[in-house]
Design a protein around this motif. Structure first.
Motif, short mmCIF file in Angstrom:
data_model
loop_
_atom_site.label_atom_id
_atom_site.label_comp_id
_atom_site.label_asym_id
_atom_site.label_seq_id
_atom_site.Cartn_x
_atom_site.Cartn_y
_atom_site.Cartn_z
N LEU A 77 0.83 -1.20 0.00
CA LEU A 77 0.00 0.00 0.00
C LEU A 77 0.86 1.26 0.00
CD1 LEU A 77 -2.71 -1.25 2.50
CD2 LEU A 77 -3.11 -0.64 0.11
N ALA A 78 1.94 1.22 0.75
CA ALA A 78 2.85 2.37 0.77
C ALA A 78 3.49 2.56 -0.61
CB ALA A 78 3.92 2.17 1.83
N GLN A 83 3.92 5.49 -5.77
CA GLN A 83 3.78 5.54 -7.23
C GLN A 83 2.77 6.60 -7.63
OE1 GLN A 83 2.99 1.21 -8.03
NE2 GLN A 83 4.36 1.60 -9.74
N ALA A 84 1.62 6.59 -6.97
CA ALA A 84 0.58 7.55 -7.30
C ALA A 84 1.05 8.99 -7.07
CB ALA A 84 -0.67 7.27 -6.48
N ALA A 85 1.79 9.21 -5.97
CA ALA A 85 2.31 10.55 -5.69
C ALA A 85 3.28 10.99 -6.77
CB ALA A 85 2.99 10.56 -4.32
N ASP A 86 4.12 10.07 -7.22
CA ASP A 86 5.06 10.39 -8.29
C ASP A 86 4.33 10.71 -9.58
OD1 ASP A 86 7.86 10.41 -9.45
OD2 ASP A 86 6.96 8.80 -10.64
N SER A 125 -0.90 6.02 -20.19
CA SER A 125 -1.43 7.18 -19.47
C SER A 125 -2.69 6.79 -18.71
CB SER A 125 -1.73 8.31 -20.46
OG SER A 125 -0.55 8.72 -21.13
N PHE A 126 -3.56 6.03 -19.33
CA PHE A 126 -4.75 5.55 -18.63
C PHE A 126 -4.36 4.66 -17.45
CE2 PHE A 126 -7.34 6.57 -22.48
CZ PHE A 126 -8.40 7.20 -21.84
N SER A 127 -3.34 3.83 -17.65
CA SER A 127 -2.91 2.93 -16.58
C SER A 127 -2.40 3.71 -15.37
CB SER A 127 -1.81 1.98 -17.09
OG SER A 127 -2.32 1.13 -18.09
N ARG A 128 -1.67 4.80 -15.62
CA ARG A 128 -1.19 5.61 -14.51
C ARG A 128 -2.35 6.25 -13.76
NH1 ARG A 128 4.41 8.80 -16.20
NH2 ARG A 128 5.63 6.92 -16.70
N LEU A 129 -3.35 6.72 -14.48
CA LEU A 129 -4.52 7.29 -13.82
C LEU A 129 -5.24 6.23 -12.98
CD1 LEU A 129 -5.99 9.53 -16.68
CD2 LEU A 129 -4.68 10.27 -14.68
N SER A 130 -5.25 4.99 -13.47
CA SER A 130 -5.86 3.90 -12.71
C SER A 130 -5.10 3.66 -11.41
CB SER A 130 -5.89 2.62 -13.55
OG SER A 130 -6.47 1.56 -12.82
N THR A 131 -3.77 3.68 -11.49
CA THR A 131 -2.96 3.53 -10.28
C THR A 131 -3.29 4.64 -9.28
OG1 THR A 131 -1.15 2.46 -11.47
CG2 THR A 131 -0.59 3.54 -9.39
N MET A 132 -3.41 5.87 -9.75
CA MET A 132 -3.74 7.00 -8.88
C MET A 132 -5.12 6.82 -8.25
SD MET A 132 -2.19 9.85 -11.50
CE MET A 132 -2.84 11.32 -10.67
N ALA A 133 -6.09 6.33 -9.03
CA ALA A 133 -7.44 6.12 -8.51
C ALA A 133 -7.44 5.04 -7.44
CB ALA A 133 -8.39 5.76 -9.64
N GLY A 142 -1.39 6.54 2.20
CA GLY A 142 -0.93 7.90 2.46
C GLY A 142 -1.66 8.91 1.61
N LEU A 143 -2.43 8.43 0.65
CA LEU A 143 -3.22 9.32 -0.20
C LEU A 143 -4.70 8.94 -0.18
CD1 LEU A 143 -0.86 9.56 -3.31
CD2 LEU A 143 -1.29 11.34 -1.61
N THR A 144 -5.07 8.11 0.77
CA THR A 144 -6.45 7.65 0.86
C THR A 144 -7.39 8.84 1.04
OG1 THR A 144 -5.62 5.66 1.95
CG2 THR A 144 -8.00 6.06 2.04
N GLY A 145 -8.35 8.96 0.12
CA GLY A 145 -9.32 10.04 0.23
C GLY A 145 -8.77 11.42 -0.07
#
Length: 821
Positions: A77-78, A83-86, A125-133, A142-145
């Motif tokens: 999860l961390a 990854q999402a933060a990056d 690009s879509f895959s990265r957005l999925s990771t962020m979601a 650390g980015l929950t909500g």
């Protein structure tokens, strides 16, 4: 971490507003178009029904039943959060890209490969957005909500919709990115963020999917809409219905799954013998088969208990493939490379934050989780067997354990961890069985402490597949490649950077002309096939006989090759090795990957050989050889064998344009027989003994009565092992071998047992035999059972069997059981 750009500024710059997207005045997403009305009537649904499906899919994506503060979930999860933060920090919307390194503009590229690259970067690009979601929705990231992260995802979707993925934009590059990869990621995000998306946005995203994946994409079971691709397309349609509250789309996607279930006799799909083919001629259980397995598992789970549950009676045929098609190619937690085609060239990439290559172990991890998911919809007996099977794989994989794979999804990790920790599930051992997959030119031989598999090619099955710049040097993987693994050794053989560093002309078991071949010989998706048809074998379920009439890749080289699989060894014969290429022809006995610094001792005829790298030698009277920690090799009658220790350096990019350019060096110990330049009717014979000690290897070599080579000619191959009651013969041409006469070219195996019975197995690998008379000069009392193709049987001082037409049985085994005098 905050975004380096404001959402308002982003919308002002790109025009990604609701008005710019053309969302005003759009009908609510829950309103089905008139064209969908008739199909929707099949399953009247409420908003609650669709919401329930979204909740299910959310759980299937995110997992359940794990503690976010316990390992390995805490670390996963961390990592997801990092990854999402990056991705959020580096996201910089601009014309032609969402991330600077993922430009997807398509300015009339010079080559198809360039166009493929542009569409792939859109998909990425879509895959990265999925990771962020997912990081937004998962606990403990650390980015929950985090509202800013959610807004960034939505802004990214708006940007891609405005620029490249909408019902007003033309498709370019690889069809897969527009019809499968991108819409799957888009619909996944729409499920995760559904409550935060306006009805107008949802409708716009659904229109985009409808434009690229219309119902007509699954109207016919052909082309790119078969096998795993069909399941992926159905997933897109079903999720589009779930996101857009369209019962009609769900029905269309569900019903379009039906052609996947029945066994096929040609082309793509599962066959009755457990074979799986994709791209017409490629064995692909470890690639597209794994995708199909995962896709159906999730769709079955999603729709189970809903108004759209998959009730097609053919779905049980698919469940049967778990034990018929998947399990035979998984050994101690790895998926064999010879059914993964281009996937074996997808190793380390320069952008991989884990520095963990994809390999035969990582390919198996998702498959194991899918098996457990499918078990939830199987019978209690099937689910219990599958859990025990998966737990055994998890426990025995010492090299690449699934539960320590940082790249394995959190949901799959949770599923596997639950079984691993369940004390009520008792791990099952590796089975004792032999399987012939006559519809994809593969055979597997499994024992408690070792496993082997042979990879062949024919008029039906390609030598290898090259495409998208992948698998550039796999051209000899169908030339009789004999891969094997031990119980407590060898699991790293093909995992430890093997494919970019191995000599592609010296794969274990192959007979190959050293004629230089260009990378990707045969061209994109060419799937070069030989002109030879006699490829296959027979089995009694425990021992096996296989043969290949081999023609080299773009070569004049031909050979007849046979393998006889026993309890502790494989007897390998070759004859009729002929070539006019002007190059040397070699048969590689074995080529062991010793890792970055390994120095396994080599003994030849009991004499220890040097361990220095670069050492090479040829021994004219080799009776046996032994590689410490690996195997023993016996050469009946002696042979001139060459040996080489070498360090080889290569990079994944050498065999895959998407691979890392980082060089790796691995040590190899190779044994081979040199048949000379342009040989005429050369031959070989050796016994492979996986895991055997030096003492046991020497004893086998000294036992001149253990093996009787009945024939090793271009017309027939045959052996008899009295202590095993085993006779195996490949009749390339009709004739008599030992006590057996065959009137047609067939593969034959006889097992005599201590209880006074015998099993005779016959197969027609060439698929040309319209009638067969078989005579075994052995006293036989009676026939106790016989295949329907047996039209006559006489017993007494000898056994005579008459068979009818075998040509339509696709190379399957026809068994006869008899009682001996």
């Amino acid at each position: 971490m905050t975004s380096p750009w404001s959402r308002r500024g982003f919308l002002a710059t790109t025009g990604g507003t609701a008005f710019a997207l053309g969302l005003t005045g759009t009908a609510p997403a829950s309103a089905a178009p008139a064209a969908e009305a008739s199909a929707a009537a099949e399953a009247p649904a409420t908003a609650e029904d669709f919401a329930a499906l979204r909740a299910k899919w959310r759980t299937l994506m995110l997992g359940e039943g794990f503690s976010p503060t316990a390992e390995p979930f805490k670390t996963k999860l961390a990592t997801l959060g990092a990854q999402a933060a990056d991705f959020r920090a580096t996201m910089a919307p601009a014309p032609g890209s969402l991330w600077p390194t993922l430009g997807y503009a398509d300015p009339a590229p010079d080559t198809d490969q360039e166009s493929y690259g542009y569409s792939q970067r859109m998909n990425d690009s879509f895959s990265r957005l999925s990771t962020m979601a997912q990081a937004y929705c998962q606990p403990g990231t650390g980015l929950t909500g985090d509202a800013a992260l959610k807004d960034a995802v939505i802004a990214g979707l708006d940007h891609l919709h405005a620029e490249v993925y909408s019902d007003s934009k033309a498709r370019f590059g690889n069809w897969w990115n527009f019809q499968i990869g991108s819409p799957q990621a888009l619909m996944d995000i729409a499920v995760l963020l559904h409550e935060h998306l306006s009805a107008e946005r949802i409708a716009a995203y659904c229109r985009a999917v409808d434009a690229y994946v219309p119902d007509s994409a699954v109207a016919n079971y052909t082309g790119t809409s078969t096998g795993a691709n069909r399941v992926d397309l159905c997933r897109v349609l079903i999720l589009r219905g779930v996101v857009g509250d369209s019962a009609a789309k769900i029905v269309t996607g569900r019903d379009a799954l039906s052609p996947v279930f029945p066994y096929v006799t040609t082309g793509d799909g599962f066959y009755a013998d457990g074979s799986f083919i994709q791209h017409t001629s490629i064995p692909y259980i470890g690639g597209y088969g794994a995708v199909l397995n995962d896709g159906l598992g999730r769709l079955f789970a999603l729709l189970r208990g809903s108004a759209w549950q998959v009730d097609d009676p053919g779905s049980q045929l698919f469940l049967d493939t778990i034990e018929k098609a998947i399990a035979p190619f998984v050994h101690n937690g790895l998926m064999m490379d010879n059914v993964s085609s281009r996937g074996i060239s997808r190793g380390l990439t320069a952008s991989d934050p884990f520095r963990l290559p994809q390999d035969d172990h990582t390919r198996a991890h998702g498959v194991m989780a899918s098996v457990l998911l499918l078990g939830q919809g199987a019978s209690p007996e099937e689910e219990a067997r599958w859990k025990a099977m998966v737990k055994g794989w998890l426990q025995r994989d010492y090299y690449g354990p699934a539960l320590k794979n940082p790249k394995l999804s959190l949901v799959n990790t949770a599923r596997l961890q639950a079984v691993f920790d369940d004390d009520t599930v008792k791990a099952s051992p590796e089975p004792v069985e032999h399987r012939v997959f006559h519809n994809m030119d593969r055979a597997t031989h499994r024992r408690r402490d070792w496993t082997a598999s042979v990879s062949m090619a024919s008029t039906r099955i390609a030598h290898y597949e090259f495409g998208n710049g992948e698998h550039a040097r796999g051209y000899h993987t169908g030339a009789g490649w004999l891969s094997w693994w031990g119980a407590d050794h060898g699991l790293e053989q093909y995992s430890d950077t093997y494919w970019p560093t191995v000599d592609p002309y010296r794969l274990p078991g192959t007979t190959v002309s050293r004629k230089p071949l260009p990378d990707g010989v045969g061209g994109n998706w060419g799937g070069p096939r030989p002109s030879t048809a006699w490829v296959g074998g027979t089995t009694d379920g425990e021992y096996g006989t296989a043969g290949q009439h081999l023609q080299g890749v773009t070569s004049t080289m031909y050979a007849k090759k046979s393998w006889f699989f026993l309890d502790d060894s494989v007897v390998c014969l070759g004859a009729g090795i002929t070539s006019a290429d002007g190059h040397t022809v070699e048969t590689t006995v074995d080529n062991r990957n010793l890792g970055a610094s390994g120095t396994s001792a080599l003994s030849i005829n009991g004499i220890r050989q040097p361990v220095e790298q670069g050492w090479t030698a040829t021994r004219a009277r080799t009776r046996w050889a032994h590689i410490a920690g690996h195997a023993g090799y016996v050469f009946p009658g002696g042979a001139e064998i060459s040996a080489l220790r070498e360090e080889r350096t290569g990079a994944w990019r050498d065999i895959n344009t998407g691979g890392s350019p980082e060089p790796f060096t691995r040590r190899y110990l190779t044994l081979w027989q040199d048949h000379g330049t342009d040989p005429q009717d050369a031959s070989y014979a050796y016994i492979l003994m996986p895991g055997a000690s030096e003492l046991r290897t020497a004893a086998r070599a000294l036992d001149g009565d253990w093996l009787d080579v009945l024939a090793n000619t271009p017309q027939q191959h045959g052996i008899h092992v009295a202590s095993r009651g085993f006779t195996g013969i490949n009749f390339w041409e009709p004739g008599t071998v030992g006590k057996v006469t065959a009137s047609a070219p067939v593969s034959l195996q006889i097992r005599e047992r201590r209880d006074g019975t015998a099993t005779i197995g016959v197969a027609d690998p060439s698929r040309t035999v319209t009638g067969l008379t078989l005579v075994w000069k052995r006293r036989v009392k009676s026939v106790t059972s016989k295949a329907p193709t047996v039209t006559g049987a006489t017993t007494g001082s000898s056994l005579t069997l008459t068979f009818g037409d075998l040509s339509g049985s696709y190379g399957a085994t026809h068994q006869v059981r008899v009682r001996l005098h």
